[in-house]
Design a protein around this motif. Structure first.
Motif, PDB file in Angstrom:
ATOM      1  N   HIS A 174      -3.349   1.844   1.292  1.00 40.41           N
ATOM      2  CA  HIS A 174      -4.611   1.948   0.551  1.00 40.41           C
ATOM      3  C   HIS A 174      -5.390   3.211   0.908  1.00 40.41           C
ATOM      4  O   HIS A 174      -6.283   3.623   0.166  1.00 40.41           O
ATOM      5  CB  HIS A 174      -5.482   0.713   0.828  1.00 40.41           C
ATOM      6  CG  HIS A 174      -5.938   0.600   2.255  1.00 40.41           C
ATOM      7  ND1 HIS A 174      -5.156   0.016   3.242  1.00 40.41           N
ATOM      8  CD2 HIS A 174      -7.084   0.998   2.863  1.00 40.41           C
ATOM      9  CE1 HIS A 174      -5.824   0.075   4.388  1.00 40.41           C
ATOM     10  NE2 HIS A 174      -6.991   0.650   4.182  1.00 40.41           N
ATOM     11  N   LYS A 175      -5.021   3.844   2.013  1.00 41.16           N
ATOM     12  CA  LYS A 175      -5.716   5.060   2.423  1.00 41.16           C
ATOM     13  C   LYS A 175      -5.247   6.293   1.649  1.00 41.16           C
ATOM     14  O   LYS A 175      -5.895   7.339   1.704  1.00 41.16           O
ATOM     15  CB  LYS A 175      -5.487   5.318   3.919  1.00 41.16           C
ATOM     16  CG  LYS A 175      -6.094   4.280   4.855  1.00 41.16           C
ATOM     17  CD  LYS A 175      -5.820   4.665   6.295  1.00 41.16           C
ATOM     18  CE  LYS A 175      -6.464   3.697   7.271  1.00 41.16           C
ATOM     19  NZ  LYS A 175      -6.176   4.078   8.689  1.00 41.16           N
ATOM     20  N   TYR A 176      -4.115   6.173   0.960  1.00 34.65           N
ATOM     21  CA  TYR A 176      -3.488   7.364   0.406  1.00 34.65           C
ATOM     22  C   TYR A 176      -3.151   7.202  -1.071  1.00 34.65           C
ATOM     23  O   TYR A 176      -2.999   6.091  -1.578  1.00 34.65           O
ATOM     24  CB  TYR A 176      -2.188   7.684   1.158  1.00 34.65           C
ATOM     25  CG  TYR A 176      -2.319   7.652   2.654  1.00 34.65           C
ATOM     26  CD1 TYR A 176      -2.993   8.657   3.336  1.00 34.65           C
ATOM     27  CD2 TYR A 176      -1.772   6.604   3.389  1.00 34.65           C
ATOM     28  CE1 TYR A 176      -3.125   8.623   4.716  1.00 34.65           C
ATOM     29  CE2 TYR A 176      -1.891   6.564   4.774  1.00 34.65           C
ATOM     30  CZ  TYR A 176      -2.569   7.574   5.428  1.00 34.65           C
ATOM     31  OH  TYR A 176      -2.704   7.541   6.780  1.00 34.65           O
ATOM     32  N   LEU A 187       3.684  10.553  10.385  1.00 37.77           N
ATOM     33  CA  LEU A 187       2.726  11.426   9.709  1.00 37.77           C
ATOM     34  C   LEU A 187       2.982  11.301   8.216  1.00 37.77           C
ATOM     35  O   LEU A 187       4.114  11.517   7.753  1.00 37.77           O
ATOM     36  CB  LEU A 187       2.913  12.879  10.138  1.00 37.77           C
ATOM     37  CG  LEU A 187       2.341  13.321  11.487  1.00 37.77           C
ATOM     38  CD1 LEU A 187       2.813  14.736  11.790  1.00 37.77           C
ATOM     39  CD2 LEU A 187       0.835  13.261  11.483  1.00 37.77           C
ATOM     40  N   MET A 188       1.958  10.965   7.439  1.00 39.07           N
ATOM     41  CA  MET A 188       2.146  10.766   6.005  1.00 39.07           C
ATOM     42  C   MET A 188       0.805  10.777   5.265  1.00 39.07           C
ATOM     43  O   MET A 188      -0.226  10.578   5.898  1.00 39.07           O
ATOM     44  CB  MET A 188       2.855   9.430   5.761  1.00 39.07           C
ATOM     45  CG  MET A 188       2.037   8.204   6.176  1.00 39.07           C
ATOM     46  SD  MET A 188       2.729   6.651   5.570  1.00 39.07           S
ATOM     47  CE  MET A 188       2.259   6.776   3.840  1.00 39.07           C
ATOM     48  N   PRO A 189       0.860  11.001   3.954  1.00 42.38           N
ATOM     49  CA  PRO A 189       1.988  11.542   3.181  1.00 42.38           C
ATOM     50  C   PRO A 189       1.947  13.061   3.248  1.00 42.38           C
ATOM     51  O   PRO A 189       0.874  13.659   3.248  1.00 42.38           O
ATOM     52  CB  PRO A 189       1.708  11.030   1.779  1.00 42.38           C
ATOM     53  CG  PRO A 189       0.204  10.975   1.703  1.00 42.38           C
ATOM     54  CD  PRO A 189      -0.277  10.641   3.096  1.00 42.38           C
ATOM     55  N   LEU A 236      -1.933  10.428  10.662  1.00 44.30           N
ATOM     56  CA  LEU A 236      -1.073   9.942  11.737  1.00 44.30           C
ATOM     57  C   LEU A 236      -1.345   8.462  11.953  1.00 44.30           C
ATOM     58  O   LEU A 236      -2.487   8.050  12.142  1.00 44.30           O
ATOM     59  CB  LEU A 236      -1.346  10.714  13.037  1.00 44.30           C
ATOM     60  CG  LEU A 236      -0.622  10.215  14.293  1.00 44.30           C
ATOM     61  CD1 LEU A 236       0.878  10.311  14.124  1.00 44.30           C
ATOM     62  CD2 LEU A 236      -1.071  11.006  15.514  1.00 44.30           C
ATOM     63  N   GLN A 237      -0.297   7.657  11.916  1.00 45.41           N
ATOM     64  CA  GLN A 237      -0.483   6.231  12.101  1.00 45.41           C
ATOM     65  C   GLN A 237       0.798   5.567  12.584  1.00 45.41           C
ATOM     66  O   GLN A 237       1.873   6.167  12.546  1.00 45.41           O
ATOM     67  CB  GLN A 237      -0.937   5.574  10.800  1.00 45.41           C
ATOM     68  CG  GLN A 237       0.046   5.710   9.646  1.00 45.41           C
ATOM     69  CD  GLN A 237      -0.492   5.013   8.418  1.00 45.41           C
ATOM     70  OE1 GLN A 237      -0.584   3.798   8.366  1.00 45.41           O
ATOM     71  NE2 GLN A 237      -0.877   5.794   7.417  1.00 45.41           N
ATOM     72  N   LEU A 238       0.657   4.330  13.039  1.00 41.42           N
ATOM     73  CA  LEU A 238       1.799   3.532  13.429  1.00 41.42           C
ATOM     74  C   LEU A 238       2.146   2.591  12.291  1.00 41.42           C
ATOM     75  O   LEU A 238       1.332   1.772  11.877  1.00 41.42           O
ATOM     76  CB  LEU A 238       1.495   2.736  14.702  1.00 41.42           C
ATOM     77  CG  LEU A 238       1.399   3.536  16.005  1.00 41.42           C
ATOM     78  CD1 LEU A 238       1.093   2.601  17.155  1.00 41.42           C
ATOM     79  CD2 LEU A 238       2.694   4.291  16.276  1.00 41.42           C
ATOM     80  N   SER A 252      11.551   6.914  -0.727  1.00 42.00           N
ATOM     81  CA  SER A 252      12.379   6.518  -1.867  1.00 42.00           C
ATOM     82  C   SER A 252      11.758   5.412  -2.704  1.00 42.00           C
ATOM     83  O   SER A 252      12.115   5.245  -3.872  1.00 42.00           O
ATOM     84  CB  SER A 252      13.773   6.085  -1.394  1.00 42.00           C
ATOM     85  OG  SER A 252      13.685   5.083  -0.396  1.00 42.00           O
ATOM     86  N   ASN A 253      10.838   4.636  -2.135  1.00 41.11           N
ATOM     87  CA  ASN A 253      10.195   3.574  -2.893  1.00 41.11           C
ATOM     88  C   ASN A 253       8.800   3.310  -2.335  1.00 41.11           C
ATOM     89  O   ASN A 253       8.593   3.335  -1.122  1.00 41.11           O
ATOM     90  CB  ASN A 253      11.019   2.285  -2.833  1.00 41.11           C
ATOM     91  CG  ASN A 253      10.482   1.209  -3.769  1.00 41.11           C
ATOM     92  OD1 ASN A 253      10.385   1.422  -4.971  1.00 41.11           O
ATOM     93  ND2 ASN A 253      10.115   0.066  -3.223  1.00 41.11           N
ATOM     94  N   ILE A 254       7.857   3.074  -3.239  1.00 46.60           N
ATOM     95  CA  ILE A 254       6.477   2.784  -2.865  1.00 46.60           C
ATOM     96  C   ILE A 254       6.103   1.422  -3.448  1.00 46.60           C
ATOM     97  O   ILE A 254       6.198   1.217  -4.666  1.00 46.60           O
ATOM     98  CB  ILE A 254       5.513   3.859  -3.406  1.00 46.60           C
ATOM     99  CG1 ILE A 254       5.898   5.246  -2.881  1.00 46.60           C
ATOM    100  CG2 ILE A 254       4.070   3.531  -3.035  1.00 46.60           C
ATOM    101  CD1 ILE A 254       5.194   6.390  -3.602  1.00 46.60           C
ATOM    102  N   ASP A 255       5.697   0.500  -2.585  1.00 46.89           N
ATOM    103  CA  ASP A 255       5.247  -0.819  -3.024  1.00 46.89           C
ATOM    104  C   ASP A 255       3.798  -0.976  -2.587  1.00 46.89           C
ATOM    105  O   ASP A 255       3.509  -1.419  -1.472  1.00 46.89           O
ATOM    106  CB  ASP A 255       6.122  -1.919  -2.418  1.00 46.89           C
ATOM    107  CG  ASP A 255       5.855  -3.291  -3.039  1.00 46.89           C
ATOM    108  OD1 ASP A 255       4.712  -3.523  -3.481  1.00 46.89           O
ATOM    109  OD2 ASP A 255       6.782  -4.118  -3.067  1.00 46.89           O
ATOM    110  N   ALA A 256       2.880  -0.578  -3.480  1.00 46.50           N
ATOM    111  CA  ALA A 256       1.459  -0.580  -3.134  1.00 46.50           C
ATOM    112  C   ALA A 256       0.938  -1.985  -2.871  1.00 46.50           C
ATOM    113  O   ALA A 256       0.092  -2.187  -1.999  1.00 46.50           O
ATOM    114  CB  ALA A 256       0.664   0.088  -4.247  1.00 46.50           C
TER     115      ALA A 256
END
Length: 252
Positions: free
Chosen positions: A27-29, A91-93, A2-4, A56-60
């Motif tokens: 970076h946590k996930y 809430l993720m992932p 859970l985060q903002l 739909s898109n992940i930009d690490a």
């Protein structure tokens, strides 16, 4: 979990289809294509239940994710009103996503999306191509005004679009396109309405994976609001055991 997150960018990319970019602590996930976030759309008790939205898109590198959704109910319409810079309760992932290790470099796979089931397949296509997997894409929509992400998928491979009313691309459904292009692929990956997935599940001869769209209460397996049944009679929860399942594993 859970985060903002912070809303970085919002845009309407098709009729009632919105794209929202969120900055968060990635970076946590370890995120997989097909996973989703559960978003609280407002502080009002009217919208106390969160809304599950696919990533739909992940930009690490930028620590950003993009979610794409249709603003059709009171909750998602409220989500579409979020302004840039706003804090978003996330809430993720969540969920069991696509395992990109099921395809190997040199494989040629078919990616099939229907309507709002298209977004999570974009990140999947991106990651598969990074592994040296060739992808062909079939996207289905109701009408021309609903079409989105065609250019995005074109970057990774041949992309076909079908519309139910014939106003763009092939007149018909994703199955009509597949009938035209054939099924000479190593695997298929699909996400979309249950009626589409059921046809694919019953007719595609190759191995494949499907992702279900489902209304959820909690998003992490407590409320049992999203139960499905396996072919062997076992009860599974779409939010935790899915939303991605192997072809033929569940009753559609």
């Amino acid at each position: 979990m859970l985060q903002l997150a912070t809303a970085i960018k919002k845009s309407e990319i098709a009729d009632t289809i919105f794209e929202l970019v969120l900055k968060t602590e990635l970076h946590k996930y370890t995120l997989r294509p097909g996973q989703f976030v559960h978003i609280r759309v407002s502080k009002s008790t009217e919208h106390v239940l969160r809304r599950p939205i696919s990533i739909s898109n992940i930009d690490a590198e930028k620590s950003e994710i993009t979610i794409t959704f249709r603003a059709e109910g009171p909750g998602t319409k409220k989500l579409a009103e979020i302004n840039t810079g706003a804090a978003v309760d996330v809430l993720m992932p969540l969920g069991n996503g696509y395992d990109i290790n099921t395809a190997e470099a040199g494989d040629h796979v078919l990616i099939i999306g229907g309507g709002i089931g298209v977004p999570p397949l974009y990140e999947l296509a991106k990651q598969l191509n990074e592994r040296g997997v060739k992808t062909t894409h079939v996207l289905g929509f109701n009408s021309k005004k609903d079409v989105f992400y065609e250019e995005n998928f074109n970057i990774f491979g041949e992309t076909h679009v079908a519309t139910a009313d014939g106003t763009y691309g092939v007149h018909g459904f994703v199955t009509d396109v597949i009938q035209n292009i054939g099924t000479d692929f190593d695997k298929f990956y699909a996400c979309g309405p249950k009626v589409m997935l059921k046809v694919l599940d019953n007719t595609m001869a190759m191995d494949g994976f499907i992702s279900l769209e489902e209304r959820m209460g909690c998003g992490f397996g407590v409320c049992y609001a999203c139960v499905c049944e396996t072919r062997t009679g076992e009860q599974l929860k779409i939010c935790t055991d899915g939303p991605v399942f192997e072809k033929g594993a569940i009753v559609l």
